[in-house]
Design a protein around this motif. Structure first.
Motif, PDB file in Angstrom:
ATOM      1  N   GLY A  29      23.552  32.261  48.977  1.00 46.29           N
ATOM      2  CA  GLY A  29      24.814  32.929  48.880  1.00 46.29           C
ATOM      3  C   GLY A  29      24.369  34.920  49.393  1.00 46.29           C
ATOM      4  O   GLY A  29      23.166  34.522  49.437  1.00 46.29           O
ATOM      5  N   VAL A  30      25.128  35.219  49.226  1.00 39.77           N
ATOM      6  CA  VAL A  30      25.367  36.391  49.100  1.00 39.77           C
ATOM      7  C   VAL A  30      26.361  36.609  47.718  1.00 39.77           C
ATOM      8  O   VAL A  30      26.641  36.732  47.083  1.00 39.77           O
ATOM      9  CB  VAL A  30      26.060  37.613  50.188  1.00 39.77           C
ATOM     10  CG1 VAL A  30      25.250  37.149  51.378  1.00 39.77           C
ATOM     11  CG2 VAL A  30      27.447  37.565  50.054  1.00 39.77           C
ATOM     12  N   GLU A  31      25.280  38.467  47.072  1.00 40.14           N
ATOM     13  CA  GLU A  31      25.679  38.834  46.481  1.00 40.14           C
ATOM     14  C   GLU A  31      27.291  39.861  46.619  1.00 40.14           C
ATOM     15  O   GLU A  31      27.156  40.501  47.459  1.00 40.14           O
ATOM     16  CB  GLU A  31      24.703  40.404  45.141  1.00 40.14           C
ATOM     17  CG  GLU A  31      23.860  39.465  44.770  1.00 40.14           C
ATOM     18  CD  GLU A  31      22.767  40.092  44.017  1.00 40.14           C
ATOM     19  OE1 GLU A  31      22.966  41.241  43.007  1.00 40.14           O
ATOM     20  OE2 GLU A  31      21.272  40.226  44.006  1.00 40.14           O
ATOM     21  N   VAL A  32      28.112  39.808  45.279  1.00 41.57           N
ATOM     22  CA  VAL A  32      29.612  40.751  45.697  1.00 41.57           C
ATOM     23  C   VAL A  32      30.408  41.617  44.278  1.00 41.57           C
ATOM     24  O   VAL A  32      30.347  40.395  43.752  1.00 41.57           O
ATOM     25  CB  VAL A  32      30.853  39.511  46.396  1.00 41.57           C
ATOM     26  CG1 VAL A  32      31.953  40.266  46.457  1.00 41.57           C
ATOM     27  CG2 VAL A  32      30.385  38.954  47.968  1.00 41.57           C
ATOM     28  N   SER A  69      33.491  32.920  40.249  1.00 42.36           N
ATOM     29  CA  SER A  69      34.675  33.775  39.495  1.00 42.36           C
ATOM     30  C   SER A  69      34.010  35.724  39.051  1.00 42.36           C
ATOM     31  O   SER A  69      32.244  34.712  39.336  1.00 42.36           O
ATOM     32  CB  SER A  69      34.514  33.325  38.630  1.00 42.36           C
ATOM     33  OG  SER A  69      33.901  32.465  37.868  1.00 42.36           O
ATOM     34  N   GLY A  70      34.093  35.620  38.588  1.00 47.61           N
ATOM     35  CA  GLY A  70      33.535  37.094  37.814  1.00 47.61           C
ATOM     36  C   GLY A  70      34.447  37.807  36.866  1.00 47.61           C
ATOM     37  O   GLY A  70      35.567  38.051  36.924  1.00 47.61           O
ATOM     38  N   GLU A  71      34.238  37.797  35.808  1.00 50.93           N
ATOM     39  CA  GLU A  71      35.088  38.810  34.596  1.00 50.93           C
ATOM     40  C   GLU A  71      34.884  39.955  34.661  1.00 50.93           C
ATOM     41  O   GLU A  71      34.798  40.361  35.895  1.00 50.93           O
ATOM     42  CB  GLU A  71      33.830  38.368  33.131  1.00 50.93           C
ATOM     43  CG  GLU A  71      33.334  37.133  32.541  1.00 50.93           C
ATOM     44  CD  GLU A  71      34.645  36.692  32.205  1.00 50.93           C
ATOM     45  OE1 GLU A  71      35.592  37.391  31.596  1.00 50.93           O
ATOM     46  OE2 GLU A  71      34.767  35.479  32.278  1.00 50.93           O
ATOM     47  N   ILE A  72      36.769  40.284  34.705  1.00 50.08           N
ATOM     48  CA  ILE A  72      36.986  41.681  35.050  1.00 50.08           C
ATOM     49  C   ILE A  72      36.905  42.673  33.552  1.00 50.08           C
ATOM     50  O   ILE A  72      36.961  42.081  32.724  1.00 50.08           O
ATOM     51  CB  ILE A  72      38.234  41.082  35.110  1.00 50.08           C
ATOM     52  CG1 ILE A  72      38.321  40.296  36.502  1.00 50.08           C
ATOM     53  CG2 ILE A  72      38.572  42.750  35.827  1.00 50.08           C
ATOM     54  CD1 ILE A  72      40.185  40.397  36.783  1.00 50.08           C
ATOM     55  N   GLN A  73      36.080  43.706  34.047  1.00 48.73           N
ATOM     56  CA  GLN A  73      35.585  44.294  33.298  1.00 48.73           C
ATOM     57  C   GLN A  73      37.111  45.298  32.713  1.00 48.73           C
ATOM     58  O   GLN A  73      37.541  45.659  33.349  1.00 48.73           O
ATOM     59  CB  GLN A  73      34.798  45.408  32.951  1.00 48.73           C
ATOM     60  CG  GLN A  73      33.076  44.461  33.358  1.00 48.73           C
ATOM     61  CD  GLN A  73      32.847  43.719  32.658  1.00 48.73           C
ATOM     62  OE1 GLN A  73      32.627  43.848  31.308  1.00 48.73           O
ATOM     63  NE2 GLN A  73      32.528  42.109  32.885  1.00 48.73           N
ATOM     64  N   PHE A  90      34.011  44.189  38.166  1.00 47.77           N
ATOM     65  CA  PHE A  90      33.378  42.437  38.647  1.00 47.77           C
ATOM     66  C   PHE A  90      32.454  41.745  39.335  1.00 47.77           C
ATOM     67  O   PHE A  90      32.519  43.165  39.841  1.00 47.77           O
ATOM     68  CB  PHE A  90      35.048  41.326  38.773  1.00 47.77           C
ATOM     69  CG  PHE A  90      35.107  41.605  40.730  1.00 47.77           C
ATOM     70  CD1 PHE A  90      34.542  41.184  41.162  1.00 47.77           C
ATOM     71  CD2 PHE A  90      35.828  42.257  41.032  1.00 47.77           C
ATOM     72  CE1 PHE A  90      34.614  40.957  43.429  1.00 47.77           C
ATOM     73  CE2 PHE A  90      36.596  42.380  42.024  1.00 47.77           C
ATOM     74  CZ  PHE A  90      35.494  42.211  43.312  1.00 47.77           C
ATOM     75  N   THR A  91      31.419  41.462  39.329  1.00 48.44           N
ATOM     76  CA  THR A  91      30.152  41.243  39.467  1.00 48.44           C
ATOM     77  C   THR A  91      30.544  39.340  40.122  1.00 48.44           C
ATOM     78  O   THR A  91      31.159  38.604  38.805  1.00 48.44           O
ATOM     79  CB  THR A  91      28.913  41.301  39.510  1.00 48.44           C
ATOM     80  OG1 THR A  91      29.063  42.326  39.200  1.00 48.44           O
ATOM     81  CG2 THR A  91      28.020  40.579  40.029  1.00 48.44           C
ATOM     82  N   LEU A  92      30.910  39.210  41.354  1.00 43.11           N
ATOM     83  CA  LEU A  92      30.979  37.309  41.381  1.00 43.11           C
ATOM     84  C   LEU A  92      29.741  36.206  41.075  1.00 43.11           C
ATOM     85  O   LEU A  92      28.490  36.776  41.357  1.00 43.11           O
ATOM     86  CB  LEU A  92      31.348  36.666  42.882  1.00 43.11           C
ATOM     87  CG  LEU A  92      32.603  37.531  42.851  1.00 43.11           C
ATOM     88  CD1 LEU A  92      32.932  37.198  44.467  1.00 43.11           C
ATOM     89  CD2 LEU A  92      34.148  37.483  42.313  1.00 43.11           C
ATOM     90  N   VAL A  93      29.780  35.430  40.388  1.00 43.42           N
ATOM     91  CA  VAL A  93      28.670  34.354  39.752  1.00 43.42           C
ATOM     92  C   VAL A  93      29.299  32.546  40.637  1.00 43.42           C
ATOM     93  O   VAL A  93      30.175  32.881  41.058  1.00 43.42           O
ATOM     94  CB  VAL A  93      28.581  33.871  38.469  1.00 43.42           C
ATOM     95  CG1 VAL A  93      27.651  35.982  38.335  1.00 43.42           C
ATOM     96  CG2 VAL A  93      29.586  33.961  37.997  1.00 43.42           C
ATOM     97  N   ASP A  94      28.491  31.941  41.061  1.00 42.66           N
ATOM     98  CA  ASP A  94      28.316  30.945  41.208  1.00 42.66           C
ATOM     99  C   ASP A  94      29.223  30.120  39.974  1.00 42.66           C
ATOM    100  O   ASP A  94      28.776  29.975  38.833  1.00 42.66           O
ATOM    101  CB  ASP A  94      27.779  30.013  42.381  1.00 42.66           C
ATOM    102  CG  ASP A  94      26.092  30.012  42.201  1.00 42.66           C
ATOM    103  OD1 ASP A  94      25.839  29.731  40.834  1.00 42.66           O
ATOM    104  OD2 ASP A  94      25.048  29.776  42.384  1.00 42.66           O
ATOM    105  N   ALA A  95      28.823  28.803  40.309  1.00 43.91           N
ATOM    106  CA  ALA A  95      29.308  27.566  38.918  1.00 43.91           C
ATOM    107  C   ALA A  95      27.472  27.849  38.102  1.00 43.91           C
ATOM    108  O   ALA A  95      27.401  27.295  36.725  1.00 43.91           O
ATOM    109  CB  ALA A  95      29.031  26.461  39.873  1.00 43.91           C
ATOM    110  N   GLY A 129      25.766  29.767  37.805  1.00 42.71           N
ATOM    111  CA  GLY A 129      25.593  31.890  36.959  1.00 42.71           C
ATOM    112  C   GLY A 129      24.365  32.275  38.144  1.00 42.71           C
ATOM    113  O   GLY A 129      24.346  33.588  37.430  1.00 42.71           O
ATOM    114  N   ASN A 130      24.682  31.509  39.376  1.00 43.35           N
ATOM    115  CA  ASN A 130      23.745  33.024  40.123  1.00 43.35           C
ATOM    116  C   ASN A 130      24.324  34.315  40.747  1.00 43.35           C
ATOM    117  O   ASN A 130      25.907  33.723  41.159  1.00 43.35           O
ATOM    118  CB  ASN A 130      23.470  32.045  41.219  1.00 43.35           C
ATOM    119  CG  ASN A 130      22.066  31.038  40.771  1.00 43.35           C
ATOM    120  OD1 ASN A 130      21.253  31.813  39.607  1.00 43.35           O
ATOM    121  ND2 ASN A 130      22.115  29.970  41.077  1.00 43.35           N
TER     122      ASN A 130
END
Length: 135
Positions: free
Chosen positions: A29-32, A61-65, A70-75, A77-78
């Motif tokens: 995937g790509v970084e979002v 998902s990603g933690e909302i600061q 946010f930064t999204l990660v896969d299952a 943690g990538n």
């Protein structure tokens, strides 16, 4: 005879579990990353942003600061989002984030099982994605 049984057992396990015996591979995937805004236009100040794919199996998902970022990660943690179309949800599970829950309509709260009307299409890496929840 014991060697034959052990060999058959190993082959049987390999057929059942598959080679490697681990979780199926998640496509590259790509970084979002970006910011998420509530219906008032203000950045959300907590919770977890959840993107569920409209087709396929790999949500992110990603933690909302506190500034809404946010930064999204896969299952695993990538920092990896498989290109595709996603529905937007917010999960609020921490006691400190309960104030956030009151600003997020129920249809976006993943714990409520709502039907999100906000969609995100990911086709390439992005560092300034803006997601705005509707009233």
């Amino acid at each position: 005879m014991l060697g034959l049984r052990l060999g058959l057992f190993v082959v049987g396990c390999a057929l059942i579990v598959g080679c490697g015996g681990s979780v199926p591979a998640i496509p590259a995937g790509v970084e979002v990353s970006g910011k998420v805004y509530g219906p008032s236009g203000s950045p959300l100040k907590g919770g977890t942003l959840v993107l569920r794919p409209t087709q396929g199996l790999h949500g992110v998902s990603g933690e909302i600061q506190s500034d809404g970022s946010f930064t999204l990660v896969d299952a695993r943690g990538n920092k990896s989002v498989v290109p595709g179309s996603y529905e937007v949800y917010v999960s609020v599970t921490n006691v400190k984030d309960k104030a956030v829950a009151s600003t997020v309509p129920a249809r976006y709260q993943s714990s409520e099982g709502g039907e999100s009307d906000v969609k995100v299409d990911v086709s390439a890496a992005v560092s300034d994605l803006k997601i705005k929840l509707k009233r």
